[in-house]
Design a protein around this motif. Structure first.
Motif, PDB file in Angstrom:
ATOM      1  N   GLN A  20     132.461 140.715  36.896  1.00 61.51           N
ATOM      2  CA  GLN A  20     132.102 142.012  36.333  1.00 61.51           C
ATOM      3  C   GLN A  20     133.301 142.856  35.923  1.00 61.51           C
ATOM      4  N   VAL A  21     134.474 142.567  36.482  1.00 62.21           N
ATOM      5  CA  VAL A  21     135.618 143.430  36.178  1.00 62.21           C
ATOM      6  C   VAL A  21     136.867 142.702  35.685  1.00 62.21           C
ATOM      7  N   GLU A  22     137.055 141.446  36.048  1.00 61.94           N
ATOM      8  CA  GLU A  22     138.363 140.830  35.821  1.00 61.94           C
ATOM      9  C   GLU A  22     138.676 140.553  34.358  1.00 61.94           C
ATOM     10  N   GLY A  23     137.715 140.058  33.589  1.00 59.16           N
ATOM     11  CA  GLY A  23     138.031 139.590  32.251  1.00 59.16           C
ATOM     12  C   GLY A  23     138.898 138.344  32.327  1.00 59.16           C
ATOM     13  N   ALA A  24     139.792 138.178  31.341  1.00 59.96           N
ATOM     14  CA  ALA A  24     140.713 137.020  31.332  1.00 59.96           C
ATOM     15  C   ALA A  24     139.957 135.738  31.643  1.00 59.96           C
ATOM     16  N   TRP A  25     138.840 135.539  30.968  1.00 58.80           N
ATOM     17  CA  TRP A  25     137.886 134.499  31.359  1.00 58.80           C
ATOM     18  C   TRP A  25     138.437 133.077  31.215  1.00 58.80           C
ATOM     19  N   ASN A  26     139.442 132.903  30.334  1.00 61.54           N
ATOM     20  CA  ASN A  26     139.993 131.552  30.162  1.00 61.54           C
ATOM     21  C   ASN A  26     141.520 131.556  30.187  1.00 61.54           C
ATOM     22  N   GLU A  27     142.092 132.511  30.913  1.00 65.64           N
ATOM     23  CA  GLU A  27     143.556 132.615  30.988  1.00 65.64           C
ATOM     24  C   GLU A  27     144.117 131.964  32.251  1.00 65.64           C
ATOM     25  N   ASP A  28     145.367 131.571  32.164  1.00 71.34           N
ATOM     26  CA  ASP A  28     146.147 131.086  33.312  1.00 71.34           C
ATOM     27  C   ASP A  28     145.438 129.967  34.062  1.00 71.34           C
ATOM     28  N   GLY A  29     144.803 129.087  33.303  1.00 74.01           N
ATOM     29  CA  GLY A  29     144.216 127.895  33.913  1.00 74.01           C
ATOM     30  C   GLY A  29     142.831 128.059  34.470  1.00 74.01           C
ATOM     31  N   LYS A  30     142.221 129.248  34.305  1.00 77.74           N
ATOM     32  CA  LYS A  30     140.866 129.455  34.831  1.00 77.74           C
ATOM     33  C   LYS A  30     139.868 128.545  34.124  1.00 77.74           C
ATOM     34  N   GLY A  31     138.944 127.979  34.892  1.00 75.90           N
ATOM     35  CA  GLY A  31     137.889 127.147  34.328  1.00 75.90           C
ATOM     36  C   GLY A  31     136.670 127.961  33.934  1.00 75.90           C
ATOM     37  N   GLU A  32     135.703 127.298  33.340  1.00 76.25           N
ATOM     38  CA  GLU A  32     134.462 127.939  32.896  1.00 76.25           C
ATOM     39  C   GLU A  32     133.489 128.043  34.069  1.00 76.25           C
ATOM     40  N   SER A  33     132.894 129.214  34.230  1.00 78.55           N
ATOM     41  CA  SER A  33     131.867 129.406  35.249  1.00 78.55           C
ATOM     42  C   SER A  33     130.484 129.396  34.607  1.00 78.55           C
ATOM     43  N   ILE A  34     129.446 129.376  35.445  1.00 84.12           N
ATOM     44  CA  ILE A  34     128.084 129.408  34.895  1.00 84.12           C
ATOM     45  C   ILE A  34     127.812 130.717  34.176  1.00 84.12           C
ATOM     46  N   TRP A  35     128.491 131.792  34.570  1.00 86.69           N
ATOM     47  CA  TRP A  35     128.292 133.054  33.861  1.00 86.69           C
ATOM     48  C   TRP A  35     129.041 133.082  32.539  1.00 86.69           C
ATOM     49  N   ASP A  36     130.174 132.410  32.451  1.00 87.81           N
ATOM     50  CA  ASP A  36     130.819 132.246  31.142  1.00 87.81           C
ATOM     51  C   ASP A  36     129.871 131.512  30.200  1.00 87.81           C
ATOM     52  N   ARG A  37     129.321 130.409  30.658  1.00 86.43           N
ATOM     53  CA  ARG A  37     128.417 129.618  29.813  1.00 86.43           C
ATOM     54  C   ARG A  37     127.162 130.412  29.456  1.00 86.43           C
ATOM     55  N   GLY A  89     135.917 123.216  39.958  1.00 86.44           N
ATOM     56  CA  GLY A  89     135.131 123.337  41.175  1.00 86.44           C
ATOM     57  C   GLY A  89     135.655 122.516  42.333  1.00 86.44           C
ATOM     58  N   LYS A  90     136.537 121.576  42.056  1.00 90.84           N
ATOM     59  CA  LYS A  90     137.103 120.697  43.076  1.00 90.84           C
ATOM     60  C   LYS A  90     138.360 120.060  42.499  1.00 90.84           C
ATOM     61  N   GLY A  91     139.033 119.261  43.317  1.00 90.56           N
ATOM     62  CA  GLY A  91     140.211 118.550  42.821  1.00 90.56           C
ATOM     63  C   GLY A  91     141.479 119.367  42.954  1.00 90.56           C
ATOM     64  N   LYS A  92     142.187 119.521  41.841  1.00 89.11           N
ATOM     65  CA  LYS A  92     143.498 120.165  41.859  1.00 89.11           C
ATOM     66  C   LYS A  92     143.377 121.685  41.890  1.00 89.11           C
ATOM     67  N   VAL A  93     144.174 122.305  42.765  1.00 88.81           N
ATOM     68  CA  VAL A  93     144.213 123.763  42.869  1.00 88.81           C
ATOM     69  C   VAL A  93     145.056 124.340  41.734  1.00 88.81           C
ATOM     70  N   ASN A  94     144.606 125.470  41.176  1.00 93.46           N
ATOM     71  CA  ASN A  94     145.339 126.172  40.131  1.00 93.46           C
ATOM     72  C   ASN A  94     146.244 127.230  40.772  1.00 93.46           C
ATOM     73  N   PRO A  95     147.541 127.033  40.808  1.00 85.35           N
ATOM     74  CA  PRO A  95     148.414 127.974  41.519  1.00 85.35           C
ATOM     75  C   PRO A  95     148.406 129.379  40.930  1.00 85.35           C
ATOM     76  N   LYS A  96     148.211 129.511  39.620  1.00 85.83           N
ATOM     77  CA  LYS A  96     148.222 130.854  39.022  1.00 85.83           C
ATOM     78  C   LYS A  96     147.024 131.669  39.497  1.00 85.83           C
ATOM     79  N   GLY A  97     145.908 131.008  39.749  1.00 86.86           N
ATOM     80  CA  GLY A  97     144.753 131.715  40.293  1.00 86.86           C
ATOM     81  C   GLY A  97     145.023 132.224  41.697  1.00 86.86           C
ATOM     82  N   LEU A  98     145.597 131.370  42.531  1.00 87.87           N
ATOM     83  CA  LEU A  98     145.970 131.800  43.877  1.00 87.87           C
ATOM     84  C   LEU A  98     146.962 132.947  43.832  1.00 87.87           C
ATOM     85  N   ASP A  99     147.905 132.876  42.904  1.00 92.73           N
ATOM     86  CA  ASP A  99     148.928 133.918  42.804  1.00 92.73           C
ATOM     87  C   ASP A  99     148.312 135.284  42.502  1.00 92.73           C
ATOM     88  N   PHE A 100     147.277 135.301  41.655  1.00 86.46           N
ATOM     89  CA  PHE A 100     146.650 136.583  41.319  1.00 86.46           C
ATOM     90  C   PHE A 100     146.079 137.241  42.573  1.00 86.46           C
TER      91      PHE A 100
END
Length: 448
Positions: A20-37, A89-100
Motif C-alpha cells: 500500500q505504501v512502498e511502490g518500487a514494485w520491480n526495483e532492486d531485484g523485487k519479484g512479482e507478487s499476486i497484488w502486482d499481477r 518465493g523461495k531459493g536465493k535471497v535478494n540482499p537489496k531487499g534485506l538491506d531496505f
C-alpha cells in the motif's frame, strides 16, 4: 471533561503495509507478487490504479520515519514484502531487499520508535501462486523459511512480529474473487485457511527455536457481528459469520480445534488437518493483533451465499456511515476486546488497525481539518479504555493509517491517513488528526 489515562507503557503507533505504501514494485531485484499481477489485470482495481508507485515509501522512508518522530509516534507497524526477500518465493535471497528493511529498522531505532513487523500482509509471491499459492501445502514451508531469514536478519531490533495480517481476507481472495489472487472456489478457500493457520504455527515454532528477543503473534480482522433479530434463523446465521471470520482462526490457535458448527455446515469442503497440524498451529503466541473498524447486523438470507447470511452496516446513535459505507460503532470494539478476555484466555492485545476514511477536503495549502476522523478515533480510544478498565490486557494502539495510501481494489479514492499524501508530488502534509493524535500520545490520555 473526563481524562481517560492509559497505562504508562502503552504503545501509541501508526500502521501501513508494504504494497500500500512502498511502490518500487520491480526495483532492486523485487519479484512479482499476486497484488502486482492482480493490479496489472484490467478491470480488477477502481480507475485502473496500481501500487506501482503508491506513496514511494521505498525511496522516502527516512523522511517518513522523521515525520513519525515529529508526531511523537512510539511504534510503527509495517509489513515486509516477501518478494523483496525471495523474488520467487523461495531459493536465493535478494540482499537489496534485506538491506531496505535493515535501513528501516535502523531508522526506527535512531528515532526511538518501536518496530512492529508483519511477515504476510497479503502480497504472496506470484511464483508461489503459480504453484497453487496458499492452497498448496508446500507454501507453509516456504513461509517458515522466509520467516527464519527475517528473524535472523532483524530479530535483534524488532520488538513485535506478526505472522499474518487478516488471514480471513487472504482466504477471501480464493472465495469471493474481489481480492488477489482473484479466485472464487469455496472448495479451495477453506484449505487455504487451514494452510494459513499452519504456516502461522510453523513460523512461531521457528521463532521459538531461534530464541529471538522479541514477541510474536498474529493480526486478525475481528469486526463485531450481532443478530438482526432474536429469531433462531438470524442467531444461527450470525454464528456462522462469526465462525467463518473469527473462530476459523482464533479457535485453532487458542483451543486447538476448528469450530464444530462451521465444520458440519461446510461438510466435505471443511479444513482437513493432518496428524500433528493442530499442535503446530496452537504453538503459544505472545500477543494477538486486533483490527477493528465496524459492526454489522446479520440476518438469515436464503440467497446469502455459502453461509446463507447477509449483513448490513450498523451505527451507534448519532453516527452515520463512513466514506467506505461502513457503520460507526465504537462499543463494538469494547465488545470484541471483552470477548477475547472471556473466551480466549485474556491474551496481551494490540489494536493494530483502527481508523476511518473521511471526506478530506484540503485547503489551498493542502491542509485537511479532518474533525470527523478525530471524532471517530476519540470514541474508539474511549471504547478501548473502557475495556482496559474491565481487565482486558490491551498493550497498544496503532492508527490505520499513518498516511493516505493504495486501498486495494478501491485504488486511491479512500483516504485513511492522518497524514495527507499529494500523489502528484508525493508531498506529506499532516492533517489536523495527526496533531490531535500527537497530543493524545504526549498526554497518554484521551478526553471524554
Amino acid at each position: 471533561m473526563i481524562v481517560k489515562a492509559f497505562p504508562q507503557d502503552f504503545v501509541w503507533g501508526v500502521s501501513t503495509s508494504a504494497y500500500q505504501v512502498e511502490g518500487a514494485w520491480n526495483e532492486d531485484g523485487k519479484g512479482e507478487s499476486i497484488w502486482d499481477r492482480f493490479c496489472h489485470t484490467p478491470y480488477r482495481i477502481a480507475n485502473g490504479d496500481t501500487g506501482d508507485i503508491a506513496c514511494d515509501h521505498y525511496h522516502r522512508m527516512p523522511e517518513d520515519v522523521a515525520l513519525m518522530k515529529e508526531l511523537g509516534v512510539k511504534g510503527y507497524r509495517f509489513s515486509i514484502a516477501w518478494t523483496r526477500i525471495f523474488p520467487d518465493g523461495k531459493g536465493k535471497v535478494n540482499p537489496k531487499g534485506l538491506d531496505f528493511y535493515d535501513r528501516l529498522v535502523d531508522e526506527l531505532g535512531k528515532a526511538g520508535i518501536l518496530a512492529n513487523a508483519t511477515l504476510n500482509h497479503w502480497d504472496l509471491p506470484q511464483a508461489l501462486q503459480d504453484l497453487g499459492g496458499w492452497a498448496n501445502r508446500d507454501t507453509t514451508d516456504r513461509f517458515a523459511e522466509y520467516a527464519r531469514v527475517m528473524f535472523d536478519r532483524l530479530g535483534d531490533r524488532v520488538a513485535l512480529w506478526a505472522t499474518h495480517n487478516e488471514p480471513v481476507v487472504v482466504t477471501s481472495g480464493y472465495l469471493g474473487g474481489s481480492m488477489a489472487p482473484g479466485l472464487a472456489d469455496a472448495s479451495v478457500a477453506y484449505r487455504v485457511a487451514h494452510h494459513l493457520n499452519l504456516a502461522h504455527g510453523k513460523a512461531v515454532q521457528v521463532f521459538r527455536q531461534g530464541g529471538y528477543p522479541g514477541k510474536i503473534g498474529i493480526v486478525l480482522d475481528l469486526q463485531n457481528y450481532i443478530p438482526e433479530s432474536d429469531s433462531e434463523a438470524d442467531v444461527l446465521a450470525t454464528q456462522r459469520m462469526l465462525d467463518h471470520s473469527h473462530h476459523l482462526f482464533l479457535d485453532p490457535i487458542f483451543k486447538r480445534q476448528y469450530p464444530q458448527g462451521l465444520m458440519e455446515w461446510l461438510g466435505t469442503i471443511a479444513p482437513q488437518p493432518q496428524e500433528g497440524d493442530m499442535e503446530i498451529i496452537s504453538t503459544p503466541i505472545d500477543f494477538l493483533g486486533l483490527n477493528y473498524y465496524f459492526t454489522l447486523k446479520v440476518r438469515y438470507e436464503p440467497w446469502g451465499g455459502l453461509l446463507k447470511a447477509a449483513a448490513r452496516p450498523f451505527s451507534a446513535p448519532m453516527w452515520s456511515q463512513t466514506e467506505m459505507g461502513w457503520g460507526v460503532h465504537p462499543e463494538g470494539l469494547t465488545a470484541i476486546l471483552l470477548k477475547l478476555r472471556n473466551h480466549y484466555g485474556n491474551p496481551d492485545i494490540y489494536i493494530t488497525e483502527n481508523g476511518t476514511a473521511a471526506p478530506d477536503q484540503p485547503d489551498e495549502h493542502g491542509f485537511v481539518q479532518d474533525r470527523e476522523r478525530i471524532a471517530y478515533l476519540r470514541r474508539h480510544l474511549i471504547a478501548a479504555h473502557d475495556a482496559i478498565q474491565q481487565g482486558v490486557n490491551l498493550r497498544g494502539y496503532f492508527v490505520w493509517s499513518f498516511m493516505d495510501n493504495f486501498e486495494w481494489a478501491l485504488g486511491y479514492r479512500p483516504r485513511f491517513g492522518i497524514v495527507r499524501v499529494d500523489y502528484a508530488t508525493q508531498k506529506r502534509i499532516p492533517k489536523l488528526s495527526a496533531y490531535w493524535y500527537r497530543e493524545v500520545i504526549r498526554q497518554n490520555a484521551v478526553w471524554e
